[in-house]
Design a protein around this motif. Structure first.
Motif, mmCIF file in Angstrom:
data_model
loop_
_atom_site.group_PDB
_atom_site.id
_atom_site.type_symbol
_atom_site.label_atom_id
_atom_site.label_comp_id
_atom_site.label_asym_id
_atom_site.label_seq_id
_atom_site.Cartn_x
_atom_site.Cartn_y
_atom_site.Cartn_z
ATOM 1 N N VAL A 383 13.836 6.624 -8.438
ATOM 2 C CA VAL A 383 12.916 6.182 -7.390
ATOM 3 C C VAL A 383 13.601 6.362 -6.034
ATOM 4 C CG1 VAL A 383 11.620 4.234 -6.458
ATOM 5 C CG2 VAL A 383 11.801 4.540 -8.941
ATOM 6 N N GLN A 384 12.976 7.172 -5.164
ATOM 7 C CA GLN A 384 13.547 7.426 -3.839
ATOM 8 C C GLN A 384 13.164 6.344 -2.846
ATOM 9 O OE1 GLN A 384 15.699 9.610 -3.397
ATOM 10 N NE2 GLN A 384 15.282 11.546 -4.388
ATOM 11 N N ASP A 385 11.936 5.846 -2.952
ATOM 12 C CA ASP A 385 11.470 4.838 -2.010
ATOM 13 C C ASP A 385 10.397 3.988 -2.689
ATOM 14 O OD1 ASP A 385 11.352 3.612 0.603
ATOM 15 O OD2 ASP A 385 9.390 4.540 0.835
ATOM 16 N N CYS A 386 10.361 2.720 -2.347
ATOM 17 C CA CYS A 386 9.400 1.806 -2.960
ATOM 18 C C CYS A 386 9.024 0.758 -1.927
ATOM 19 C CB CYS A 386 10.030 1.158 -4.198
ATOM 20 S SG CYS A 386 8.916 0.077 -5.112
ATOM 21 N N TYR A 387 7.714 0.616 -1.676
ATOM 22 C CA TYR A 387 7.274 -0.302 -0.619
ATOM 23 C C TYR A 387 5.989 -0.992 -1.025
ATOM 24 C CZ TYR A 387 5.440 -1.918 3.887
ATOM 25 O OH TYR A 387 4.926 -2.689 4.893
ATOM 26 N N VAL A 388 6.009 -2.313 -1.047
ATOM 27 C CA VAL A 388 4.814 -3.104 -1.306
ATOM 28 C C VAL A 388 4.236 -3.531 0.035
ATOM 29 C CG1 VAL A 388 3.886 -5.185 -2.377
ATOM 30 C CG2 VAL A 388 5.724 -3.928 -3.508
ATOM 31 N N VAL A 389 2.980 -3.166 0.299
ATOM 32 C CA VAL A 389 2.337 -3.536 1.567
ATOM 33 C C VAL A 389 1.981 -5.021 1.514
ATOM 34 C CG1 VAL A 389 0.433 -3.058 3.142
ATOM 35 C CG2 VAL A 389 1.418 -1.201 1.782
ATOM 36 N N PRO A 390 2.546 -5.853 2.389
ATOM 37 C CA PRO A 390 2.315 -7.308 2.319
ATOM 38 C C PRO A 390 0.840 -7.670 2.442
ATOM 39 C CG PRO A 390 4.129 -6.778 3.830
ATOM 40 C CD PRO A 390 3.460 -5.484 3.481
ATOM 41 N N GLY A 391 0.366 -8.491 1.501
ATOM 42 C CA GLY A 391 -0.977 -9.032 1.573
ATOM 43 C C GLY A 391 -2.107 -8.050 1.333
ATOM 44 N N LYS A 392 -1.812 -6.820 0.948
ATOM 45 C CA LYS A 392 -2.856 -5.802 0.769
ATOM 46 C C LYS A 392 -3.129 -5.473 -0.696
ATOM 47 C CE LYS A 392 -3.516 -5.005 5.190
ATOM 48 N NZ LYS A 392 -4.784 -5.313 5.852
ATOM 49 N N GLY A 393 -2.242 -5.857 -1.580
ATOM 50 C CA GLY A 393 -2.433 -5.550 -2.999
ATOM 51 C C GLY A 393 -2.220 -4.092 -3.327
ATOM 52 N N VAL A 394 -1.500 -3.376 -2.462
ATOM 53 C CA VAL A 394 -1.193 -1.962 -2.710
ATOM 54 C C VAL A 394 0.289 -1.712 -2.464
ATOM 55 C CG1 VAL A 394 -3.524 -1.226 -2.075
ATOM 56 C CG2 VAL A 394 -1.714 -1.204 -0.347
ATOM 57 N N ALA A 395 0.777 -0.594 -2.992
ATOM 58 C CA ALA A 395 2.179 -0.217 -2.810
ATOM 59 C C ALA A 395 2.288 1.300 -2.856
ATOM 60 C CB ALA A 395 3.055 -0.859 -3.885
ATOM 61 N N TYR A 396 3.427 1.802 -2.414
ATOM 62 C CA TYR A 396 3.712 3.229 -2.466
ATOM 63 C C TYR A 396 5.086 3.425 -3.093
ATOM 64 C CZ TYR A 396 -0.268 3.926 0.628
ATOM 65 O OH TYR A 396 -1.535 3.949 1.159
ATOM 66 N N VAL A 397 5.160 4.380 -4.012
ATOM 67 C CA VAL A 397 6.425 4.691 -4.698
ATOM 68 C C VAL A 397 6.665 6.191 -4.600
ATOM 69 C CG1 VAL A 397 7.644 4.734 -6.905
ATOM 70 C CG2 VAL A 397 6.223 2.761 -6.303
ATOM 71 N N SER A 398 7.851 6.574 -4.172
ATOM 72 C CA SER A 398 8.225 7.988 -4.098
ATOM 73 C C SER A 398 9.271 8.286 -5.164
ATOM 74 C CB SER A 398 8.784 8.340 -2.711
ATOM 75 O OG SER A 398 7.782 8.204 -1.719
ATOM 76 N N MET A 399 8.959 9.237 -6.039
ATOM 77 C CA MET A 399 9.891 9.660 -7.077
ATOM 78 C C MET A 399 10.699 10.859 -6.574
ATOM 79 S SD MET A 399 9.039 7.466 -9.425
ATOM 80 C CE MET A 399 9.868 8.089 -10.903
ATOM 81 N N ASP A 400 11.794 11.169 -7.264
ATOM 82 C CA ASP A 400 12.615 12.297 -6.829
ATOM 83 C C ASP A 400 12.043 13.641 -7.262
ATOM 84 O OD1 ASP A 400 13.156 11.807 -9.530
ATOM 85 O OD2 ASP A 400 15.188 12.614 -9.378
ATOM 86 N N ARG A 401 11.195 13.651 -8.308
ATOM 87 C CA ARG A 401 10.658 14.907 -8.815
ATOM 88 C C ARG A 401 9.165 14.765 -9.098
ATOM 89 N NH1 ARG A 401 15.444 17.105 -11.030
ATOM 90 N NH2 ARG A 401 14.420 19.094 -11.468
ATOM 91 N N TRP A 402 8.455 15.903 -9.011
ATOM 92 C CA TRP A 402 7.037 15.890 -9.323
ATOM 93 C C TRP A 402 6.802 15.484 -10.777
ATOM 94 C CZ3 TRP A 402 4.281 18.577 -13.028
ATOM 95 C CH2 TRP A 402 2.881 18.451 -12.972
#
Length: 433
Positions: A383-402
């Motif tokens: 996992v290159q990057d991981c971010y939970v958007v506060p109070g929105k119920g969504v998140a974004y995760v960036s992997m190193d490979r497709w």
């Protein structure tokens, strides 16, 4: 909500606050009280106030001392034993509960990033320095590594384990990820268990998801082979369908262009040699991951292979394309495009304006925090990057490979199992420049 390691150590420390002691208590008296319970690093007694501060080496000792000594009768008075807050001005309910050991939940951990060949016994041995561990591994599925749950004797032992593995993870990019598991019955959609979308009735008595009905059997072409004993391996589908992205068949998603939903990671290999056998090709490719199909076409000098995971297929392409693993000219190793000419593999992302390695995670429960999310996705790669958007119920995760990202999308039921809620996992749309 289950607190994670960073939340806990930002509020309390491995130091005990003991009060209601006799006013005449000395440092030696405190050491006597602690004998057989913990080995103190430092003891400080406030003269004439019946208060002592004791620094210990481990969280395990803190937990044991609190459970053993709290309300113990000393000189006719029941003493009070708590963890010290780092900030004296912090009077929040969470910090007070932590001090009493009441906000630390179960001594249950979620463990990701384990070697794929791990067994429950090997994981139990890995956690043995922290006490007698109870282990339940999740089914491997299509992931590159193993994961599961570990229960330890106390919250102190669990916190010591998380602390050690967190320290180790800071010195290397890959390795075992350990976080506190969400409390059972607290997550969205979680109770006695739930069936992941498209997998109704697939749960097996609480032991995890059982594999879908794919059986593999030797297949021999009707054409004459150079070696009649040779067999290529191709899948035969049982009554249950193969897992598909989003549970929808190809071409029926949200306007997706190309062979995406329901597609399998299949490769075309050219220039492998007219005398090459399927078994030789299988030996070469099996180093990258588990195969479900591997065959060389008679008299064609080309072959096809299918992997269980997209990450394994992608690694094979990167290592073998235009290389010379056999005696002879360089081979080609590419995605096996459909005869219809539709986009396939990473081309689907390009054709539909989707990110290559960045994932959008929806329906994220309020109890899910970044460390747990990162550990869940580490099942499919780095996992290159991981971010939970506060109070929105969504998140974004960036992997190193497709390939790792695609495996996560195709196997979101494993992520749902790890997080305890029915999250949605899909490729994020490309960001506007």
């Amino acid at each position: 909500m289950t607190l994670q390691y960073n939340d806990i150590v930002a509020r309390v420390e491995k130091r005990l606050f003991i009060n209601r002691l006799p006013e005449s208590t000395t440092e030696e008296d405190v050491r006597t009280i602690l004998s057989g319970v913990a080995e103190p690093v430092e003891i400080r007694v406030l003269d004439g106030r019946g208060i002592a501060f004791v620094t210990l080496q481990t969280w395990t000792e803190c937990a044991y001392a609190m459970s053993t000594l709290d309300r113990m009768d000393v000189g006719g008075s029941q003493i009070n034993v708590e963890l010290c807050a780092l900030d004296k001005a912090d009077k929040s309910a969470t910090t007070k509960a932590l001090g009493r050991g009441q906000a630390l939940g179960e001594a249950r951990l979620f463990v990701g990033g384990l070697p794929i060949e791990s067994t429950e016994e090997s994981v139990r041995l890995l956690f043995s320095p922290f006490g007698d561990a109870s282990v339940r591994l999740l089914p491997a599925g299509h992931s590159k590594c193993a994961a599961g749950y570990v229960s330890l004797p106390s919250w102190g032992a669990a916190l010591d384990a998380v602390e050690q593995f967190t320290a180790e993870s800071k010195t290397r990019t890959e390795g075992v990820k350990v976080v506190f598991a969400e409390e059972r019955g607290k997550g969205k959609g979680k109770g006695k268990g739930f069936d992941a979308p498209g997998m109704k009735g697939s749960r097996d008595n609480g032991s995890g998801y059982r594999p879908l009905g794919l059986r593999y059997e030797p297949y021999t072409s009707s054409r004459t082979r150079s070696d009649p004993t040779e067999a290529a391996y191709v899948p035969r589908r049982d009554r249950e369908p193969a897992p598909m992205l989003g549970g929808k068949s190809a071409g029926k998603g949200k306007g997706i262009k190309g062979a995406f939903d329901g597609a399998v990671p299949r490769l075309f290999l050219g220039k492998v040699g007219f005398s090459r056998s399927s078994m030789e090709l299988e030996r070469l490719l099996s180093a990258f991951g588990e195969l479900t199909e591997c065959r060389v076409l008679d008299g064609k000098g080309v072959g096809y292979a299918s992997f269980r995971s997209w990450a394994a297929a992608e690694a094979a392409i990167e290592s073998l394309h235009k290389s010379s693993p056999f005696d002879g000219p360089p081979i080609t190793c590419e995605w096996a495009r459909p005869r219809s000419g539709e986009a396939y593999g990473p081309e689907v992302n390009v054709a539909n304006g989707l990110e290559m390695t960045r994932l959008f995670i929806g329906a994220v429960g309020n109890e899910v925090q970044t460390p747990a999310l990162e550990a869940a996705f580490s099942l499919f790669g780095q996992v290159q990057d991981c971010y939970v958007v506060p109070g929105k119920g969504v998140a974004y995760v960036s992997m190193d490979r497709w390939g790792g990202a695609k495996d996560a999308v195709d196997n979101k039921e494993r992520i749902q199992e790890a997080l305890g809620c029915r999250v949605k996992v899909e490729f994020a749309e490309q960001r506007r420049r």
